[in-house]
Scaffold this motif. Structure first.
Motif, PDB file in Angstrom:
ATOM      1  N   LYS A 131      -8.163  -5.087  -0.915  1.00 50.17           N
ATOM      2  CA  LYS A 131      -8.760  -4.488   0.301  1.00 50.17           C
ATOM      3  C   LYS A 131      -8.059  -4.663   1.578  1.00 50.17           C
ATOM      4  O   LYS A 131      -7.620  -5.839   1.882  1.00 50.17           O
ATOM      5  N   GLU A 132      -7.798  -3.750   2.185  1.00 51.38           N
ATOM      6  CA  GLU A 132      -6.960  -3.988   3.582  1.00 51.38           C
ATOM      7  C   GLU A 132      -5.928  -4.433   3.304  1.00 51.38           C
ATOM      8  O   GLU A 132      -5.080  -5.500   4.280  1.00 51.38           O
ATOM      9  N   PHE A 133      -4.995  -4.003   2.416  1.00 44.90           N
ATOM     10  CA  PHE A 133      -3.620  -4.505   2.247  1.00 44.90           C
ATOM     11  C   PHE A 133      -2.755  -4.331   3.230  1.00 44.90           C
ATOM     12  O   PHE A 133      -1.683  -5.366   3.528  1.00 44.90           O
ATOM     13  N   GLN A 134      -2.736  -3.275   4.199  1.00 46.13           N
ATOM     14  CA  GLN A 134      -1.807  -3.193   5.194  1.00 46.13           C
ATOM     15  C   GLN A 134      -2.032  -4.323   6.320  1.00 46.13           C
ATOM     16  O   GLN A 134      -0.999  -4.834   6.761  1.00 46.13           O
ATOM     17  N   LYS A 135      -3.215  -4.604   6.562  1.00 51.83           N
ATOM     18  CA  LYS A 135      -3.296  -5.800   7.411  1.00 51.83           C
ATOM     19  C   LYS A 135      -3.099  -7.206   6.678  1.00 51.83           C
ATOM     20  O   LYS A 135      -2.469  -7.951   7.579  1.00 51.83           O
ATOM     21  N   LEU A 136      -3.290  -7.232   5.427  1.00 54.87           N
ATOM     22  CA  LEU A 136      -2.804  -8.727   4.743  1.00 54.87           C
ATOM     23  C   LEU A 136      -1.339  -8.588   4.909  1.00 54.87           C
ATOM     24  O   LEU A 136      -0.764  -9.831   5.043  1.00 54.87           O
ATOM     25  N   LYS A 137      -0.672  -7.574   4.527  1.00 53.34           N
ATOM     26  CA  LYS A 137       0.885  -7.590   4.514  1.00 53.34           C
ATOM     27  C   LYS A 137       1.655  -7.799   5.852  1.00 53.34           C
ATOM     28  O   LYS A 137       2.473  -8.718   5.857  1.00 53.34           O
ATOM     29  N   LYS A 138       0.840  -7.551   6.983  1.00 52.51           N
ATOM     30  CA  LYS A 138       1.376  -7.902   8.213  1.00 52.51           C
ATOM     31  C   LYS A 138       1.053  -9.392   8.405  1.00 52.51           C
ATOM     32  O   LYS A 138       2.068  -9.985   9.218  1.00 52.51           O
ATOM     33  N   ILE A 139      -0.081  -9.841   8.167  1.00 51.87           N
ATOM     34  CA  ILE A 139      -0.350 -11.403   8.339  1.00 51.87           C
ATOM     35  C   ILE A 139       1.058 -12.026   7.367  1.00 51.87           C
ATOM     36  O   ILE A 139       1.163 -13.127   7.688  1.00 51.87           O
ATOM     37  N   ILE A 140       0.845 -11.695   6.110  1.00 52.75           N
ATOM     38  CA  ILE A 140       1.699 -12.358   5.244  1.00 52.75           C
ATOM     39  C   ILE A 140       3.180 -12.316   6.029  1.00 52.75           C
ATOM     40  O   ILE A 140       3.897 -13.460   5.871  1.00 52.75           O
TER      41      ILE A 140
END
Length: 189
Positions: A131-140
């Motif tokens: 869920k919310e992969f685009q947010k996760l991707k930015k953090i990573i």
């Protein structure tokens, strides 16, 4: 014990005050009530300013200090993610250090070296795209060194697992799963 009771117990041995009189007892009740309110607030502040004990507004205030808020959906998971982000330092470029801090995205994540400046990021225990992969991707991508190429690995049901766990297509259709539900059904096998 309330502070009014505490104040009475503190003054009782002196024997000077009539603690049941309205003027003495009323004043002790008023002061005790005020001290109880202040103590409740101080206990909440003490709890919320600690990552190990915070439950609500303290964690959110701490998360607001970062450029991106971890996507954790539970206070304990958010606290763990914030703790991971706080561990990032100038020497956090080893694979062990990166794997220690990558949970700062808010869910379990693992980084593996692929060689030639490439790494793979996977999300153990999370079926499909988180869920919310685009947010996760930015953090990573904020956590990982900028010179690395990143591949994301997701966990989906394979044809072999489908054949091994279901006797027929009819048994799959009987479950009335959408295609997305079926391809992420790996966590139930």
């Amino acid at each position: 014990m309330s502070y009014a009771e505490y104040l009475r117990e503190l003054l009782r041995p002196l024997g000077v005050y009539d603690l049941s009189a309205p003027f003495n007892g009323g004043e002790l009740d008023a002061q005790g009530w005020a001290l109880d309110g202040a103590m409740d607030w101080l206990e909440e502040v003490q709890r919320e300013t600690s990552l190990t004990a915070g439950e609500s507004w303290g964690l959110e205030k701490m998360a607001s200090l970062f450029v991106r808020r971890p996507v954790a959906d539970h206070p304990r998971k958010l606290a763990a993610a914030l703790a991971a982000l706080l561990r990032i330092g100038g020497d956090s470029f080893t694979l062990d250090a990166i794997n220690d801090t990558i949970t700062g995205c808010g869910i379990p994540a693992v980084v593996k070296e692929l060689g030639k400046g490439q790494v793979s990021v996977s999300f153990p225990g999370v079926a499909g795209e988180p869920k919310e992969f685009q947010k996760l991707k930015k953090i990573i991508e904020d956590i990982l060194p900028a010179h690395l190429g990143i591949e994301y690995d997701f966990w989906f049901l394979t044809w072999q697992e489908l054949e091994d766990n279901f006797p027929s297509w009819q048994s799959i259709e009987d479950m009335e799963l959408s295609w997305t539900e079926l391809e992420t059904f790996v966590e139930y096998l």
